[in-house]
Design a protein around this motif. Structure first.
Motif, short mmCIF file in Angstrom:
data_model
loop_
_atom_site.label_atom_id
_atom_site.label_comp_id
_atom_site.label_asym_id
_atom_site.label_seq_id
_atom_site.Cartn_x
_atom_site.Cartn_y
_atom_site.Cartn_z
N GLU A 1 0.83 -1.21 0.00
CA GLU A 1 0.00 0.00 0.00
C GLU A 1 0.86 1.26 0.00
O GLU A 1 0.60 2.21 -0.74
N LEU A 2 1.90 1.27 0.84
CA LEU A 2 2.79 2.43 0.88
C LEU A 2 3.56 2.56 -0.44
O LEU A 2 3.65 3.65 -1.00
N ALA A 3 4.09 1.47 -0.94
CA ALA A 3 4.91 1.51 -2.15
C ALA A 3 4.12 1.94 -3.38
O ALA A 3 4.59 2.77 -4.17
N HIS A 4 2.94 1.41 -3.54
CA HIS A 4 2.18 1.65 -4.76
C HIS A 4 1.18 2.79 -4.68
O HIS A 4 0.79 3.35 -5.70
N HIS A 5 0.76 3.14 -3.45
CA HIS A 5 -0.25 4.19 -3.31
C HIS A 5 0.21 5.35 -2.43
O HIS A 5 -0.51 6.34 -2.30
N GLY A 6 1.38 5.20 -1.79
CA GLY A 6 1.93 6.28 -0.97
C GLY A 6 1.13 6.57 0.28
O GLY A 6 1.18 7.68 0.80
N THR A 7 0.42 5.58 0.80
CA THR A 7 -0.43 5.83 1.95
C THR A 7 -0.15 4.84 3.08
O THR A 7 0.27 3.72 2.84
N THR A 8 -0.41 5.30 4.29
CA THR A 8 -0.31 4.45 5.48
C THR A 8 -1.65 4.43 6.20
O THR A 8 -1.71 4.29 7.41
N ASN A 9 -2.72 4.53 5.45
CA ASN A 9 -4.06 4.67 6.02
C ASN A 9 -4.67 3.40 6.58
O ASN A 9 -5.75 3.44 7.12
N SER A 10 -4.02 2.27 6.45
CA SER A 10 -4.64 1.02 6.89
C SER A 10 -4.53 0.78 8.39
O SER A 10 -4.98 -0.24 8.88
N GLY A 11 -3.97 1.70 9.15
CA GLY A 11 -3.94 1.57 10.60
C GLY A 11 -2.66 1.01 11.19
O GLY A 11 -2.54 0.92 12.39
N TRP A 12 -1.70 0.64 10.38
CA TRP A 12 -0.47 0.07 10.92
C TRP A 12 0.48 1.14 11.44
O TRP A 12 1.32 0.87 12.28
N ALA A 13 0.39 2.35 10.94
CA ALA A 13 1.30 3.42 11.36
C ALA A 13 0.53 4.44 12.18
O ALA A 13 -0.63 4.74 11.91
N THR A 14 1.18 4.97 13.18
CA THR A 14 0.57 6.05 13.94
C THR A 14 1.19 7.37 13.49
O THR A 14 2.39 7.45 13.24
N HIS A 15 0.35 8.35 13.36
CA HIS A 15 0.82 9.67 12.97
C HIS A 15 0.73 10.62 14.15
O HIS A 15 0.74 11.83 13.99
N MET A 16 0.68 10.05 15.33
CA MET A 16 0.61 10.82 16.55
C MET A 16 1.97 10.83 17.22
O MET A 16 2.69 9.84 17.18
#
Length: 127
Positions: free
Chosen positions: A74-89
């Motif tokens: 998802e990160l490699a092909h879409h540039g997103t971390t929206n699936s909940g595995w990464a925290t942006h806090m």
């Protein structure tokens, strides 16, 4: 999903691992609310025990799981971390929270942050 040996995924793996390492460090801090009583996103300061933060922190699982491979894709092909595995806090101690607030004070003294209306955190002392 892409297949094994995908060049795009291989190129994104270093970035993925860096984000995952930082997310894991923040997640560990989240588990010590007495030591790290503050959490913040881009513009809002919260208490670590705020229900909104608990929903935002994200899950950390083993890298070799199928689920984490999907997160890399998802990160490699879409540039997103929206699936909940990464925290942006950012989970912070009192001094880090004071510095975070200082960074968000404008040149004329105006604030460029908000206090959460759910948990209403008390501003930390400077030191």
């Amino acid at each position: 999903m892409c297949g094994p040996g995908c060049r795009v995924c291989a190129q994104a793996e270093e970035q993925f691992n860096a984000i995952r390492t930082e997310s894991l460090a923040q997640r560990r801090r989240f588990d010590e609310p007495e030591r790290y009583p503050y959490a913040a996103g881009k513009h809002t300061l919260h208490r670590t025990d705020c229900r909104q933060i608990k929903e935002s922190v994200g899950r950390i699982t083993l890298y070799d799981s199928v689920w984490m491979q999907g997160a890399l894709t998802e990160l490699a092909h879409h540039g997103t971390t929206n699936s909940g595995w990464a925290t942006h806090m950012r989970v912070m101690d009192r001094q880090e929270a004071a510095a975070w607030i200082t960074e968000r004070n404008g040149p004329r003294g105006g604030v460029r942050y908000r206090l959460c209306r759910i948990c209403t955190p008390v501003l930390p002392a400077d030191k």
